[in-house]
Design an enzyme around this catalytic site. Sequence first.
Site, PDB file in Angstrom:
ATOM      1  N   SER A   1     -18.708 -23.487 -18.923  1.00 31.32           N
ATOM      2  CA  SER A   1     -17.681 -23.751 -17.990  1.00 31.32           C
ATOM      3  C   SER A   1     -17.440 -22.667 -16.899  1.00 31.32           C
ATOM      4  O   SER A   1     -17.823 -21.485 -17.406  1.00 31.32           O
ATOM      5  CB  SER A   1     -16.081 -23.972 -18.417  1.00 31.32           C
ATOM      6  OG  SER A   1     -16.484 -25.133 -19.370  1.00 31.32           O
TER       7      SER A   1
HETATM    8  N1  SAH Z   1     -16.903 -24.848 -24.236  1.00 32.43           N
HETATM    9  C1  SAH Z   1     -18.312 -24.850 -23.917  1.00 32.43           C
HETATM   10  C2  SAH Z   1     -18.592 -25.778 -22.691  1.00 32.43           C
HETATM   11  C3  SAH Z   1     -18.690 -27.095 -23.083  1.00 32.43           C
HETATM   12  S1  SAH Z   1     -19.682 -28.454 -22.416  1.00 32.43           S
HETATM   13  C4  SAH Z   1     -18.686 -23.240 -23.350  1.00 32.43           C
HETATM   14  O1  SAH Z   1     -17.733 -22.366 -23.529  1.00 32.43           O
HETATM   15  O2  SAH Z   1     -19.884 -23.049 -23.189  1.00 32.43           O
HETATM   16  C5  SAH Z   1     -19.352 -29.711 -23.353  1.00 32.43           C
HETATM   17  C6  SAH Z   1     -19.741 -29.685 -24.573  1.00 32.43           C
HETATM   18  O3  SAH Z   1     -19.080 -30.757 -25.217  1.00 32.43           O
HETATM   19  C7  SAH Z   1     -21.158 -29.946 -24.716  1.00 32.43           C
HETATM   20  O4  SAH Z   1     -21.904 -28.929 -25.293  1.00 32.43           O
HETATM   21  C8  SAH Z   1     -21.350 -31.139 -25.396  1.00 32.43           C
HETATM   22  O5  SAH Z   1     -22.532 -31.448 -26.188  1.00 32.43           O
HETATM   23  C9  SAH Z   1     -20.138 -31.238 -25.980  1.00 32.43           C
HETATM   24  N2  SAH Z   1     -19.727 -32.746 -26.509  1.00 32.43           N
HETATM   25  C10 SAH Z   1     -19.415 -33.739 -25.858  1.00 32.43           C
HETATM   26  N3  SAH Z   1     -19.008 -34.929 -26.785  1.00 32.43           N
HETATM   27  C11 SAH Z   1     -18.857 -34.344 -27.788  1.00 32.43           C
HETATM   28  C12 SAH Z   1     -18.354 -34.791 -29.280  1.00 32.43           C
HETATM   29  N4  SAH Z   1     -18.215 -36.059 -29.208  1.00 32.43           N
HETATM   30  N5  SAH Z   1     -18.372 -33.999 -30.199  1.00 32.43           N
HETATM   31  C13 SAH Z   1     -18.867 -32.678 -29.884  1.00 32.43           C
HETATM   32  N6  SAH Z   1     -19.042 -31.959 -29.035  1.00 32.43           N
HETATM   33  C14 SAH Z   1     -19.260 -32.921 -27.849  1.00 32.43           C
END
Ligand code: SAH
Length: 238
Positions: free
Chosen positions: A85
């Site tokens: 992000s």
């Molecule tokens: N917080 C992260 C950015 C998140 S991007 C950072 O600091 O880099 C969103 C993330 O959510 C992705 O890696 C994606 O794989 C994950 N995601 C999406 N659906 C999910 C689920 N059901 N359970 C766990 N992770 C999930």
Amino acid sequence: MVGADDPETGSHGTGDTSPAAADVTEADREATAALILKLRTQGIGSQKVLSALERVPRRLFLSAPLQRHAYEDSALPIECGQTISQPTIVAMMTEALDLSQGHRVLEIGTGSGYQAAILGHLSSEVHTLERYKTLADLARARLATLKIGTVHVHHCDGTEGLPEKAPFDRIIVTAAAPEIPPALIDQLADGGKLVMPLGPAGDVQSLVIVEKKGATTSTRDLAQVRFVPLVEGVATRL
Ligand code: SAH
């Protein structure tokens, strides 16, 4: 609209991108300090949050080809077609959580581990959930390199939360869905707060804060954002 967090459809290297702690350079420290000043001018007022961001070199959470952009205030592609992000959004979500050291925190969407690292400096017990094994493994290695022992990375489906460690004082979801998964509301402690982007995949979403008091919840909009989607189930590849 504040910040974009567009999904990245291309693929990026999945090699080990967690250099040794000794690799945190003076250039990292200077660039981080400049980024913190910028976040302050963007309206992030909490010194506690800014100090936590200042302790985490964002470059270590990116693959080599993208490291030169690490200290720009923008979302960037990470492994498995996901995104790290925008720092302004990370700071805003962290500030909204109003964390204390004693809080037990749950993050859904570990991604690179950057947001989790910041949470780990502000509270004593953080559980972060990721559906891609590659991302969970990389994040775990990066957090170990930075000696952040307060964060526990779990490879599982975050839509189910983490019932064995519930209740949580704070929950942060860093992927968007049309609705808050009911399990997360169930696992939020009385008096707890949850921050999450709500809205359709691939479009503008509302970042909301939910406060739980007894059997009722109240919801407030914080900003317009764009996050990758929350996807049910553990990823079957990568
Ligand atoms: N917080 C992260 C950015 C998140 S991007 C950072 O600091 O880099 C969103 C993330 O959510 C992705 O890696 C994606 O794989 C994950 N995601 C999406 N659906 C999910 C689920 N059901 N359970 C766990 N992770 C999930």
